[in-house]
Design a protein around this motif. Sequence first.
Motif, PDB file in Angstrom:
ATOM      1  N   VAL A 191       0.901  -1.173  -0.083  1.00  0.00           N
ATOM      2  CA  VAL A 191       0.024  -0.116   0.028  1.00  0.00           C
ATOM      3  C   VAL A 191       0.891   1.196   0.018  1.00  0.00           C
ATOM      4  CG1 VAL A 191      -0.218   0.339   2.727  1.00  0.00           C
ATOM      5  CG2 VAL A 191      -1.914   1.189   1.093  1.00  0.00           C
ATOM      6  N   GLY A 192       0.600   2.426  -0.748  1.00  0.00           N
ATOM      7  CA  GLY A 192       1.227   3.391  -0.620  1.00  0.00           C
ATOM      8  C   GLY A 192       0.713   4.910  -0.658  1.00  0.00           C
ATOM      9  N   LEU A 193       1.179   6.020  -0.966  1.00  0.00           N
ATOM     10  CA  LEU A 193       0.806   7.039  -1.181  1.00  0.00           C
ATOM     11  C   LEU A 193       1.537   7.667  -2.523  1.00  0.00           C
ATOM     12  CD1 LEU A 193       1.647   8.447   2.516  1.00  0.00           C
ATOM     13  CD2 LEU A 193      -0.540   8.371   1.253  1.00  0.00           C
ATOM     14  N   ALA A 194       0.646   8.340  -3.351  1.00  0.00           N
ATOM     15  CA  ALA A 194       1.033   8.635  -4.518  1.00  0.00           C
ATOM     16  C   ALA A 194       0.884  10.240  -4.610  1.00  0.00           C
ATOM     17  CB  ALA A 194       0.115   8.205  -5.557  1.00  0.00           C
ATOM     18  N   VAL A 195       2.114  10.976  -4.857  1.00  0.00           N
ATOM     19  CA  VAL A 195       2.022  12.421  -5.046  1.00  0.00           C
ATOM     20  C   VAL A 195       2.376  12.902  -6.311  1.00  0.00           C
ATOM     21  CG1 VAL A 195       2.882  12.517  -2.780  1.00  0.00           C
ATOM     22  CG2 VAL A 195       4.584  12.437  -4.320  1.00  0.00           C
ATOM     23  N   SER A 196       1.890  14.036  -6.753  1.00  0.00           N
ATOM     24  CA  SER A 196       1.888  14.706  -7.916  1.00  0.00           C
ATOM     25  C   SER A 196       2.356  16.251  -7.870  1.00  0.00           C
ATOM     26  CB  SER A 196       0.709  14.532  -8.915  1.00  0.00           C
ATOM     27  OG  SER A 196       0.303  13.380  -9.081  1.00  0.00           O
ATOM     28  N   PHE A 197       3.160  16.628  -8.650  1.00  0.00           N
ATOM     29  CA  PHE A 197       3.750  17.921  -8.727  1.00  0.00           C
ATOM     30  C   PHE A 197       3.280  18.805  -9.941  1.00  0.00           C
ATOM     31  CE2 PHE A 197       6.854  15.573  -6.572  1.00  0.00           C
ATOM     32  CZ  PHE A 197       7.399  16.216  -5.418  1.00  0.00           C
ATOM     33  N   LYS A 198       2.844  20.231  -9.560  1.00  0.00           N
ATOM     34  CA  LYS A 198       2.273  21.010 -10.588  1.00  0.00           C
ATOM     35  C   LYS A 198       3.399  20.832 -12.029  1.00  0.00           C
ATOM     36  CE  LYS A 198       0.893  25.713 -11.530  1.00  0.00           C
ATOM     37  NZ  LYS A 198       0.772  26.982 -11.074  1.00  0.00           N
ATOM     38  N   ASP A 199       4.663  21.020 -11.631  1.00  0.00           N
ATOM     39  CA  ASP A 199       5.631  20.749 -12.862  1.00  0.00           C
ATOM     40  C   ASP A 199       6.554  19.826 -12.450  1.00  0.00           C
ATOM     41  OD1 ASP A 199       4.618  23.165 -14.394  1.00  0.00           O
ATOM     42  OD2 ASP A 199       5.339  24.425 -12.489  1.00  0.00           O
ATOM     43  N   ALA A 200       7.110  19.056 -13.645  1.00  0.00           N
ATOM     44  CA  ALA A 200       8.267  18.110 -13.331  1.00  0.00           C
ATOM     45  C   ALA A 200       9.424  18.402 -12.425  1.00  0.00           C
ATOM     46  CB  ALA A 200       8.607  17.491 -14.696  1.00  0.00           C
ATOM     47  N   THR A 249       1.822   8.423 -14.922  1.00  0.00           N
ATOM     48  CA  THR A 249       0.419   8.973 -14.738  1.00  0.00           C
ATOM     49  C   THR A 249       0.433   8.797 -12.967  1.00  0.00           C
ATOM     50  OG1 THR A 249      -0.423   6.619 -14.903  1.00  0.00           O
ATOM     51  CG2 THR A 249      -0.365   7.752 -16.783  1.00  0.00           C
ATOM     52  N   LYS A 250      -0.846   9.699 -12.689  1.00  0.00           N
ATOM     53  CA  LYS A 250      -1.379   9.871 -11.236  1.00  0.00           C
ATOM     54  C   LYS A 250      -1.712   8.485 -10.741  1.00  0.00           C
ATOM     55  CE  LYS A 250      -2.368  14.734 -11.378  1.00  0.00           C
ATOM     56  NZ  LYS A 250      -3.551  15.506 -11.179  1.00  0.00           N
ATOM     57  N   ASN A 251      -2.220   7.377 -11.642  1.00  0.00           N
ATOM     58  CA  ASN A 251      -2.918   6.272 -11.141  1.00  0.00           C
ATOM     59  C   ASN A 251      -2.387   5.084 -11.903  1.00  0.00           C
ATOM     60  OD1 ASN A 251      -4.184   4.620  -9.399  1.00  0.00           O
ATOM     61  ND2 ASN A 251      -6.112   4.989 -10.252  1.00  0.00           N
ATOM     62  N   PRO A 252      -1.160   4.631 -11.832  1.00  0.00           N
ATOM     63  CA  PRO A 252      -0.799   3.527 -12.920  1.00  0.00           C
ATOM     64  C   PRO A 252      -0.859   2.035 -12.196  1.00  0.00           C
ATOM     65  CG  PRO A 252       1.166   4.380 -11.569  1.00  0.00           C
ATOM     66  CD  PRO A 252      -0.111   5.189 -11.108  1.00  0.00           C
ATOM     67  N   ALA A 253      -0.734   1.303 -12.893  1.00  0.00           N
ATOM     68  CA  ALA A 253      -0.641  -0.129 -12.547  1.00  0.00           C
ATOM     69  C   ALA A 253       0.853  -0.163 -11.945  1.00  0.00           C
ATOM     70  CB  ALA A 253      -0.718  -1.114 -13.636  1.00  0.00           C
ATOM     71  N   LEU A 254       0.808  -1.068 -10.941  1.00  0.00           N
ATOM     72  CA  LEU A 254       2.166  -1.095 -10.077  1.00  0.00           C
ATOM     73  C   LEU A 254       3.458  -1.755 -11.248  1.00  0.00           C
ATOM     74  CD1 LEU A 254       3.516  -1.249  -7.366  1.00  0.00           C
ATOM     75  CD2 LEU A 254       3.274  -3.377  -7.215  1.00  0.00           C
ATOM     76  N   ASP A 255       3.172  -2.506 -11.916  1.00  0.00           N
ATOM     77  CA  ASP A 255       4.215  -3.051 -13.079  1.00  0.00           C
ATOM     78  C   ASP A 255       4.444  -1.959 -14.135  1.00  0.00           C
ATOM     79  OD1 ASP A 255       3.980  -5.546 -12.042  1.00  0.00           O
ATOM     80  OD2 ASP A 255       2.482  -6.236 -13.515  1.00  0.00           O
ATOM     81  N   GLN A 261       7.171  13.878 -12.695  1.00  0.00           N
ATOM     82  CA  GLN A 261       6.173  14.709 -12.232  1.00  0.00           C
ATOM     83  C   GLN A 261       5.251  13.808 -10.872  1.00  0.00           C
ATOM     84  OE1 GLN A 261       3.693  16.810 -15.185  1.00  0.00           O
ATOM     85  NE2 GLN A 261       2.549  18.119 -13.698  1.00  0.00           N
ATOM     86  N   ASN A 262       5.159  12.804 -11.165  1.00  0.00           N
ATOM     87  CA  ASN A 262       4.330  11.512 -10.411  1.00  0.00           C
ATOM     88  C   ASN A 262       5.288  10.597  -9.578  1.00  0.00           C
ATOM     89  OD1 ASN A 262       1.897  12.588 -11.128  1.00  0.00           O
ATOM     90  ND2 ASN A 262       2.616  12.011 -13.374  1.00  0.00           N
ATOM     91  N   PHE A 263       5.253  10.397  -8.243  1.00  0.00           N
ATOM     92  CA  PHE A 263       6.026   9.522  -7.516  1.00  0.00           C
ATOM     93  C   PHE A 263       5.212   8.805  -6.493  1.00  0.00           C
ATOM     94  CE2 PHE A 263       8.865  13.040  -9.171  1.00  0.00           C
ATOM     95  CZ  PHE A 263       9.938  12.345  -9.504  1.00  0.00           C
ATOM     96  N   ILE A 264       5.538   7.729  -6.335  1.00  0.00           N
ATOM     97  CA  ILE A 264       4.871   6.840  -5.330  1.00  0.00           C
ATOM     98  C   ILE A 264       5.930   6.253  -4.091  1.00  0.00           C
ATOM     99  CG2 ILE A 264       3.697   4.705  -4.894  1.00  0.00           C
ATOM    100  CD1 ILE A 264       2.727   5.048  -7.716  1.00  0.00           C
ATOM    101  N   VAL A 265       5.311   6.602  -2.887  1.00  0.00           N
ATOM    102  CA  VAL A 265       6.101   6.035  -1.775  1.00  0.00           C
ATOM    103  C   VAL A 265       5.354   4.601  -1.455  1.00  0.00           C
ATOM    104  CG1 VAL A 265       6.607   6.339   0.629  1.00  0.00           C
ATOM    105  CG2 VAL A 265       6.739   8.202  -0.939  1.00  0.00           C
ATOM    106  N   TRP A 266       5.851   3.687  -1.765  1.00  0.00           N
ATOM    107  CA  TRP A 266       5.072   2.227  -1.847  1.00  0.00           C
ATOM    108  C   TRP A 266       5.719   1.256  -0.613  1.00  0.00           C
ATOM    109  CZ3 TRP A 266       1.069  -0.104  -3.396  1.00  0.00           C
ATOM    110  CH2 TRP A 266       1.145  -1.324  -3.451  1.00  0.00           C
ATOM    111  N   ILE A 267       4.864   1.155   0.365  1.00  0.00           N
ATOM    112  CA  ILE A 267       5.187   0.436   1.555  1.00  0.00           C
ATOM    113  C   ILE A 267       4.824  -1.291   1.272  1.00  0.00           C
ATOM    114  CG2 ILE A 267       4.414   0.024   3.853  1.00  0.00           C
ATOM    115  CD1 ILE A 267       3.221   2.628   3.791  1.00  0.00           C
ATOM    116  N   THR A 268       5.881  -2.022   1.431  1.00  0.00           N
ATOM    117  CA  THR A 268       6.128  -3.333   0.862  1.00  0.00           C
ATOM    118  C   THR A 268       6.232  -4.211   2.484  1.00  0.00           C
ATOM    119  OG1 THR A 268       8.400  -3.387   1.001  1.00  0.00           O
ATOM    120  CG2 THR A 268       7.390  -2.983  -0.913  1.00  0.00           C
ATOM    121  N   HIS A 269       6.486  -3.388   3.411  1.00  0.00           N
ATOM    122  CA  HIS A 269       6.528  -4.170   4.997  1.00  0.00           C
ATOM    123  C   HIS A 269       5.725  -3.207   5.976  1.00  0.00           C
ATOM    124  CE1 HIS A 269       8.079  -7.522   7.508  1.00  0.00           C
ATOM    125  NE2 HIS A 269       8.123  -6.453   8.298  1.00  0.00           N
TER     126      HIS A 269
END
Length: 532
Positions: A437-446, A470-476, A502-510
């Motif tokens: 599970v994680g958090l997705a963040v998006s910036f106004k500009d790259a 993209t803002k809501n991609p598949a994990l792969d 412009q889009n990054f994800i903090v993904w929690i694996t444990h």
Amino acid sequence: MDTRRSEQAGGASQVGTRAQGGSLAPGRVVGDGRYRLLAQFGVDERAGAHLWRARDGQLKRDVALTLLVGDPADPESARQARRTLERAAHASKFGHGGVARVLDVLSLGSGVTSGEGLLGVVVAEWTKGSDLVDLVAQRPVAPAAAARMVQALTEAVEQAHQNGLVLGLDHPQRLRLTPNGALKLAFPGPLPEATLRDDVKALGAVLYLLLTGRWALPGGPPAIPAAPHSPDGRIIPPRSLVPAVPADLSSLAVRTIEDGGNGGIRTSAAILRVLDQVAEEEERTQLIKAVGTEPEASGDGTVWTTKKPVKDVARRRKLALGVTVLVVATVAILAWVGLMLINLFQGDSKASGPNINVAAPPSSSQPAQPPGQSQAPPASQPPAAGAPVTPQSATVYNPQGKGDNPGKAKAVIDGDPGTTWKTDQYQQQLPVLKKGVGLAVSFKDAIKLAQVKITSNSPGTKVEIRSAETKNPALDDTKVLASADLTAGETTIPLPQPQQGQNFIVWITHLGDDHGDGFLTEIGELTFLPAG
């Protein structure tokens, strides 16, 4: 049409409950005069549950009604109905595309009068689409399509089980096929004694039904034939009835339904893993077939094709990645050859002049090396970071469902570590229940991201920093940039190479360490620092 379903279900399905439910007919009004019955879609004889499409007279919309029919004077029937209504009310807080949303729950004295002959009513949103019984009436579903249908339904079961909910989908007339080809629980209302294991067995039974047209659990509708059994009582595998069924799907259906043996499948997560493998195998098979298909050629040697080119984004991405790797490898080989030639000439004892270090001149702060000795390369350092940049948005990222605590996601970018977002509390550690599970963040500009700082008091948490297009991609479709274990307080995660995006994800694996009441992770603030 729905009227046809009313005639079919009304004639064959009311056997056994006609004494209590025989007066139910299209046009009758129930629920304090609010809901007018339109068409019946089946009867779950085990619970005396009549499944109807009805019209909400107040809001002018169609709804799905599960009418619990029984004798109000029978204490056991009343107790079972109350238990079903309680579970349905609890599920009203659950939201997933594979389950019709519960709108209301009516009980005796609260929306249902004793004169109506009902013990309770579960009101849910109406699901457009096809009846599952009609779907398999003529012929079984193609194996690949059946796997995709069950995969979507399994994702709903997985998320419900994580929230401690039993869906109660172990009756085929409670399910419908939506216009987009996904199975959906259209008539919620689990049996009083239903368990999580019953939901899992139901997934195997639904897969068995799609592959064979037969129902493999007790209490199925009369319109569907029962699954055959061998003399020793075991279910005949679907592959034995329909040879076109792949062996892995056939085994999955049987192993999910049957209780005995060590090879049984007992969780929806395990079913998802097998279905993912089946989907990957199907994709490879289709690719092989496509590559092996030769285009037609005319008499003059001109090649013609009648197929439009397919815009396969994933395939183009893989091709681009392969070309990039090939170019990088070619450049590396050429550079290596060049260095070898330079070293060859430098090592010639007959050559005149001083030795030259072609890598880099010595820094003024470093002592000069004696002639003939190479300059040692500097130690690798993380890229320098500039001033923090605040994301424009932060949302919960969970490819398998709605996500954990989505209303608090913005707390991680508000500049106040005291306001936090936390995951749900899990009784089992990741990835047993889901991949993460994680958090997705998006910036106004790259930005060119160099470091991420995470403020958290959940030591033991393992995270990955990922980039996305993209803002809501598949994990792969995301790329891992860095990973780290969180400590109590602030943890700095440098990226080996700054990443433009412009889009990054903090993904929690444990998740964080278990303190006796379950696993969870709490994050107070995310700080993103671009390259300086």
